[in-house]
Design an enzyme around this catalytic site. Structure first.
Site, PDB file in Angstrom:
ATOM      1  N   ASP A  41      31.779  32.007 -46.970  1.00  0.00           N
ATOM      2  CA  ASP A  41      31.763  33.245 -47.760  1.00  0.00           C
ATOM      3  C   ASP A  41      30.412  33.440 -48.455  1.00  0.00           C
ATOM      4  OD1 ASP A  41      32.388  30.947 -49.161  1.00  0.00           O
ATOM      5  OD2 ASP A  41      34.133  31.765 -50.184  1.00  0.00           O
ATOM      6  N   SER A  99      35.136  37.789 -53.930  1.00  0.00           N
ATOM      7  CA  SER A  99      34.404  38.336 -55.076  1.00  0.00           C
ATOM      8  C   SER A  99      33.659  37.242 -55.848  1.00  0.00           C
ATOM      9  CB  SER A  99      35.335  39.108 -56.003  1.00  0.00           C
ATOM     10  OG  SER A  99      36.453  38.333 -56.342  1.00  0.00           O
ATOM     11  N   ALA A 149      30.562  36.341 -53.820  1.00  0.00           N
ATOM     12  CA  ALA A 149      29.584  37.428 -53.835  1.00  0.00           C
ATOM     13  C   ALA A 149      28.894  37.498 -55.199  1.00  0.00           C
ATOM     14  CB  ALA A 149      30.258  38.751 -53.487  1.00  0.00           C
ATOM     15  N   GLY A 198      40.930  39.014 -51.563  1.00  0.00           N
ATOM     16  CA  GLY A 198      40.418  37.846 -50.851  1.00  0.00           C
ATOM     17  C   GLY A 198      39.138  38.165 -50.097  1.00  0.00           C
TER      18      GLY A 198
HETATM   19  O1  PMV Z   1      40.705  32.505 -48.901  1.00  0.00           O
HETATM   20  P1  PMV Z   1      39.405  32.911 -48.322  1.00  0.00           P
HETATM   21  O2  PMV Z   1      39.398  34.308 -47.815  1.00  0.00           O
HETATM   22  O3  PMV Z   1      38.263  32.620 -49.215  1.00  0.00           O
HETATM   23  O4  PMV Z   1      39.177  32.013 -47.019  1.00  0.00           O
HETATM   24  C1  PMV Z   1      39.255  30.630 -47.058  1.00  0.00           C
HETATM   25  C2  PMV Z   1      38.891  30.046 -45.742  1.00  0.00           C
HETATM   26  C3  PMV Z   1      39.020  28.527 -45.663  1.00  0.00           C
HETATM   27  O5  PMV Z   1      38.555  28.141 -44.374  1.00  0.00           O
HETATM   28  C4  PMV Z   1      40.475  28.113 -45.795  1.00  0.00           C
HETATM   29  C5  PMV Z   1      38.225  27.840 -46.741  1.00  0.00           C
HETATM   30  C6  PMV Z   1      36.732  27.776 -46.519  1.00  0.00           C
HETATM   31  O6  PMV Z   1      36.010  27.520 -47.503  1.00  0.00           O
HETATM   32  O7  PMV Z   1      36.256  27.932 -45.380  1.00  0.00           O
END
Ligand code: PMV
Length: 325
Positions: free
Chosen positions: A157, A113, A116, A110
């Site tokens: 992300d 990837s 990125a 998580g």
């Molecule tokens: O599952 P991850 O590590 O990609 O995190 C998601 C985080 C959320 O807030 C639930 C979704 C987002 O796009 O911000």
């Protein structure tokens, strides 16, 4: 001579605070980690897209350019393919594209990837086609790619992979602020369970339909915690920060996204002396993080291991996307 291939790398990420609420207009805090994704991108004469992505079991994937984004796309190829399609639509160029990706971290953690690799490809195309896009322009194409595939998501992300470091981020890149955090004493434990971000977001959406006031209230509380942590991070007040993380974990429990394995790892780390701990990301599995003083680090790691977690050795605050060669 114009170069026709380039290798770009981008960091994985860890959500520090604010997950789920950040999808709905609130801020979050995210740090980039020193395990990286790499993509080598080449412009080719043939009118094709080719992908080799062994980490996600994609081998010899090939498609003609007019077919980009159409038909059945293997999960491991989606982000790269749609990123190329979106880039070509916004900044047209005639060549075909050959991509090979390689990750230093497992796609199971998580760490982001898919985001990125999307960022690596968009930045590589920006260089190869001499568009030299700004970080915000890279963000817009990569974020569109995420929305095209997932239908929802905050883009935190993507921002983390582009800018690196530690960011204060608001939905869709409305605010992206780099924080000067030199040191962040984090321990990261992997639950061994792969979580699906979209499934978890849908689960929270259903809860929001059933009990809107509970969910809205949790988001508001999470927002306040993010603002408080933002202050404590800069002061390097780890004890206070740990307590705020514990508060955030309670709210994530109320949203229903934690699971017993993560709860056990979090409780074990606190019993062993961590200042605070919480899940990181969508929940349902993946990783937890704990804030730990150096003299407790070994005990906390052992405690997480004793309930079945795996310690992932990462350093936060890693540099953002960059050209490798
Ligand atoms: O599952 P991850 O590590 O990609 O995190 C998601 C985080 C959320 O807030 C639930 C979704 C987002 O796009 O911000």
């Amino acid at each position: 001579m114009e170069r026709n291939n380039i290798t770009v790398s981008a960091p994985g990420k860890l959500m520090l605070l604010g997950e789920h609420a950040v999808v709905y207009g609130h801020p979050c805090l995210v740090t980039a980690v020193d395990q990286r994704m790499k993509a080598t991108v080449e412009l080719v004469d043939s009118s094709t897209f080719e992908l080799e992505a062994p980490d996600v079991k994609v081998h010899n994937y090939k498609k003609s350019l007019p077919e980009l984004g159409k038909g059945e796309i293997p999960k491991g190829a989606q982000f790269v393919e749609i990123a190329i399609k979106n880039f070509k639509e916004k900044y047209p160029f005639k060549d075909g594209v050959r991509v090979a990706t390689a990750s230093e971290f497992s796609s199971q953690f998580g760490f982001g990837s898919s985001s990125a690799s999307t960022v690596c490809v968009v930045k590589a195309l920006s260089e190869l086609t001499r568009k030299k896009l700004s970080n915000k322009e890279l963000f817009d194409i990569a974020y569109k790619t995420v929305l095209d595939i997932q239908g929802k998501g905050s883009g935190f992300d993507i921002a983390s992979a582009i800018w690196g470091g530690t960011l204060y981020f608001v939905t869709g890149g409305e605010k992206i602020e780099q924080l000067s955090v030199d040191n962040l004493p984090l321990v990261v434990g992997y639950s061994g369970i792969k979580a699906d971000t979209v499934t978890l977001m849908d689960q929270v959406l259903r809860k929001a339909k059933e009990t809107p006031e509970v969910v809205e209230n949790s988001y508001r509380e999470i927002h306040l915690l993010v603002e408080k942590v933002n202050v404590q991070l800069l002061k390097q007040n780890w004890k206070e920060l740990g307590e705020l993380m514990n508060e955030n974990q309670k709210l994530l429990n109320m949203l229903g996204v934690s699971i017993p394995k993560l709860d056990d790892m979090i409780a074990a780390s606190i019993r062993a002396g961590a200042y605070g701990a919480k899940l990181s990301g969508a929940g349902g599995g993946d990783c937890m993080i704990a804030i730990v003083s150096p003299n407790k680090e070994q005990e906390v790691k052992k405690a997480i291991g004793s309930v079945g977690g795996t310690i992932i050795p990462v350093s936060p605050n890693a540099p953002g996307a960059r050209i490798e060669k």
